[in-house]
Design a protein around this motif. Structure first.
Motif, PDB file in Angstrom:
ATOM      1  N   GLY A 114       7.062  18.223  -2.772  1.00 50.60           N
ATOM      2  CA  GLY A 114       5.918  19.057  -2.443  1.00 50.60           C
ATOM      3  C   GLY A 114       4.778  18.992  -3.432  1.00 50.60           C
ATOM      4  N   ARG A 115       5.007  18.366  -4.561  1.00 52.57           N
ATOM      5  CA  ARG A 115       3.977  18.285  -5.604  1.00 52.57           C
ATOM      6  C   ARG A 115       2.931  17.238  -5.219  1.00 52.57           C
ATOM      7  NH1 ARG A 115       6.013  17.864 -11.761  1.00 52.57           N
ATOM      8  NH2 ARG A 115       4.109  17.128 -12.757  1.00 52.57           N
ATOM      9  N   THR A 116       1.705  17.467  -5.638  1.00 53.64           N
ATOM     10  CA  THR A 116       0.623  16.514  -5.419  1.00 53.64           C
ATOM     11  C   THR A 116       0.969  15.196  -6.106  1.00 53.64           C
ATOM     12  OG1 THR A 116      -1.018  18.275  -5.292  1.00 53.64           O
ATOM     13  CG2 THR A 116      -1.842  16.082  -5.853  1.00 53.64           C
ATOM     14  N   HIS A 135       4.908  14.432   6.763  1.00 52.21           N
ATOM     15  CA  HIS A 135       6.172  14.898   6.194  1.00 52.21           C
ATOM     16  C   HIS A 135       6.085  15.510   4.798  1.00 52.21           C
ATOM     17  CE1 HIS A 135       7.416  12.031   9.335  1.00 52.21           C
ATOM     18  NE2 HIS A 135       8.421  12.862   9.487  1.00 52.21           N
ATOM     19  N   HIS A 136       4.997  15.318   4.096  1.00 54.16           N
ATOM     20  CA  HIS A 136       4.878  15.834   2.723  1.00 54.16           C
ATOM     21  C   HIS A 136       3.963  17.053   2.722  1.00 54.16           C
ATOM     22  CE1 HIS A 136       4.758  15.823  -1.627  1.00 54.16           C
ATOM     23  NE2 HIS A 136       3.444  15.750  -1.609  1.00 54.16           N
ATOM     24  N   PRO A 137       4.466  18.217   2.268  1.00 55.41           N
ATOM     25  CA  PRO A 137       3.652  19.431   2.326  1.00 55.41           C
ATOM     26  C   PRO A 137       2.528  19.476   1.292  1.00 55.41           C
ATOM     27  CG  PRO A 137       5.748  19.895   1.268  1.00 55.41           C
ATOM     28  CD  PRO A 137       5.809  18.471   1.768  1.00 55.41           C
ATOM     29  N   GLY A 138       2.593  18.656   0.273  1.00 57.11           N
ATOM     30  CA  GLY A 138       1.561  18.639  -0.755  1.00 57.11           C
ATOM     31  C   GLY A 138       0.474  17.630  -0.450  1.00 57.11           C
ATOM     32  N   LYS A 139      -0.469  17.551  -1.368  1.00 51.67           N
ATOM     33  CA  LYS A 139      -1.554  16.574  -1.245  1.00 51.67           C
ATOM     34  C   LYS A 139      -1.071  15.232  -1.774  1.00 51.67           C
ATOM     35  CE  LYS A 139      -4.585  20.378  -2.248  1.00 51.67           C
ATOM     36  NZ  LYS A 139      -3.513  21.262  -2.675  1.00 51.67           N
ATOM     37  N   ALA A 140      -1.584  14.169  -1.190  1.00 56.51           N
ATOM     38  CA  ALA A 140      -1.166  12.835  -1.636  1.00 56.51           C
ATOM     39  C   ALA A 140      -2.269  11.816  -1.385  1.00 56.51           C
ATOM     40  CB  ALA A 140       0.109  12.407  -0.904  1.00 56.51           C
ATOM     41  N   LEU A 141      -2.392  10.912  -2.323  1.00 60.18           N
ATOM     42  CA  LEU A 141      -3.271   9.755  -2.185  1.00 60.18           C
ATOM     43  C   LEU A 141      -2.394   8.524  -2.276  1.00 60.18           C
ATOM     44  CD1 LEU A 141      -6.023   8.253  -2.150  1.00 60.18           C
ATOM     45  CD2 LEU A 141      -6.009   8.441  -4.651  1.00 60.18           C
ATOM     46  N   LEU A 142      -2.310   7.786  -1.193  1.00 61.77           N
ATOM     47  CA  LEU A 142      -1.588   6.518  -1.183  1.00 61.77           C
ATOM     48  C   LEU A 142      -2.647   5.436  -1.299  1.00 61.77           C
ATOM     49  CD1 LEU A 142       0.428   8.577   0.053  1.00 61.77           C
ATOM     50  CD2 LEU A 142       1.384   6.674   1.315  1.00 61.77           C
ATOM     51  N   HIS A 143      -2.730   4.845  -2.479  1.00 54.92           N
ATOM     52  CA  HIS A 143      -3.813   3.910  -2.778  1.00 54.92           C
ATOM     53  C   HIS A 143      -3.268   2.494  -2.891  1.00 54.92           C
ATOM     54  CE1 HIS A 143      -7.752   2.710  -4.246  1.00 54.92           C
ATOM     55  NE2 HIS A 143      -7.121   2.003  -5.174  1.00 54.92           N
ATOM     56  N   ARG A 144      -3.726   1.644  -1.972  1.00 53.35           N
ATOM     57  CA  ARG A 144      -3.312   0.252  -1.992  1.00 53.35           C
ATOM     58  C   ARG A 144      -4.172  -0.530  -2.981  1.00 53.35           C
ATOM     59  NH1 ARG A 144      -4.554  -4.707  -0.343  1.00 53.35           N
ATOM     60  NH2 ARG A 144      -2.850  -6.111   0.192  1.00 53.35           N
ATOM     61  N   VAL A 145      -3.498  -1.235  -3.887  1.00 49.92           N
ATOM     62  CA  VAL A 145      -4.152  -2.081  -4.875  1.00 49.92           C
ATOM     63  C   VAL A 145      -4.076  -3.523  -4.370  1.00 49.92           C
ATOM     64  CG1 VAL A 145      -4.003  -2.928  -7.265  1.00 49.92           C
ATOM     65  CG2 VAL A 145      -3.539  -0.507  -6.752  1.00 49.92           C
ATOM     66  N   ASP A 146      -5.175  -4.233  -4.482  1.00 47.76           N
ATOM     67  CA  ASP A 146      -5.193  -5.642  -4.086  1.00 47.76           C
ATOM     68  C   ASP A 146      -4.283  -6.413  -5.036  1.00 47.76           C
ATOM     69  OD1 ASP A 146      -5.770  -8.398  -3.760  1.00 47.76           O
ATOM     70  OD2 ASP A 146      -7.849  -7.975  -3.213  1.00 47.76           O
ATOM     71  N   PRO A 147      -3.190  -7.003  -4.534  1.00 50.27           N
ATOM     72  CA  PRO A 147      -2.227  -7.659  -5.423  1.00 50.27           C
ATOM     73  C   PRO A 147      -2.776  -8.893  -6.139  1.00 50.27           C
ATOM     74  CG  PRO A 147      -1.696  -8.139  -3.134  1.00 50.27           C
ATOM     75  CD  PRO A 147      -2.795  -7.118  -3.124  1.00 50.27           C
ATOM     76  N   ARG A 148      -3.817  -9.489  -5.616  1.00 53.55           N
ATOM     77  CA  ARG A 148      -4.410 -10.643  -6.298  1.00 53.55           C
ATOM     78  C   ARG A 148      -5.137 -10.213  -7.567  1.00 53.55           C
ATOM     79  NH1 ARG A 148      -8.556 -12.296  -2.904  1.00 53.55           N
ATOM     80  NH2 ARG A 148      -8.387 -10.203  -2.089  1.00 53.55           N
ATOM     81  N   LEU A 149      -5.695  -8.979  -7.539  1.00 55.23           N
ATOM     82  CA  LEU A 149      -6.530  -8.506  -8.639  1.00 55.23           C
ATOM     83  C   LEU A 149      -5.833  -7.524  -9.568  1.00 55.23           C
ATOM     84  CD1 LEU A 149      -9.743  -7.795  -6.528  1.00 55.23           C
ATOM     85  CD2 LEU A 149      -9.158  -9.882  -7.804  1.00 55.23           C
TER      86      LEU A 149
END
Length: 173
Positions: A114-116, A135-149
């Motif tokens: 539940g934690r951010t 499904h997650h009651p907290g805040k979330a940022l799912l940030h995709r990083v460019d694997p080449r960089l």
């Protein structure tokens, strides 16, 4: 919602170790052991100690979320100037995730309790974001990083901005 600074879940390959050589102007780690291949990853010279300093400057609790497991603390952390960090212990399970959802997604949401949190990975998709928002009651940022960089200035800007908005009141990106 549980108190505390937001977690930042860190993957290693493709995030801290880019698959392409670092851009000009970013020097490889001066602390890389000369026999990086003996450790099992000849790409360790692509680590940038500046990433460690920038991660430590974020208002968060850093957590390894990588298949490197304890080796992230033994090998990667010292090269980045990071202290020993908590490590997400992956389950020994053959359970298949929901179709199109990364195998880490549900486990990280459960671990966050539940934690951010912010999750930095090179394999995140919109399906993962949708699953977490449902499904997650907290805040979330799912940030995709460019694997080449690997991590870039733009990635750090996004992280700082998102974390600064009351610890993550922004809509997941």
């Amino acid at each position: 919602m549980p108190a505390g600074r937001p977690y930042v879940f860190l993957d290693v390959d493709g995030v801290l170790i880019p698959f392409a050589a670092r851009a000009t102007g970013r020097s490889p780690s001066p602390h890389v052991v000369p026999d990086a291949e003996a450790i099992g990853n000849p790409l360790l010279d692509r680590l940038d100690p500046e990433d460690g300093r920038r991660l430590l400057a974020l208002d968060c609790q850093l957590v390894w979320a990588t298949t490197w497991m304890a080796e992230a603390n033994e090998v990667v952390a010292p090269l980045l100037g990071l202290p020993e960090l908590p490590v997400v212990p992956w389950p020994d399970s053959d359970d298949e995730p929901s179709r199109g959802v990364h195998w880490k997604t549900a486990f990280l949401a459960t671990w966050a309790a539940g934690r951010t949190f912010v999750w930095l990975d090179d394999e995140i998709t919109d399906r993962d974001r949708q699953w977490v928002s449902t499904h997650h009651p907290g805040k979330a940022l799912l940030h995709r990083v460019d694997p080449r960089l690997g991590l870039t200035d733009a990635d750090f800007s996004t992280l700082r901005q998102w974390l600064a908005v009351d610890g993550g009141k922004a809509t997941p990106m």
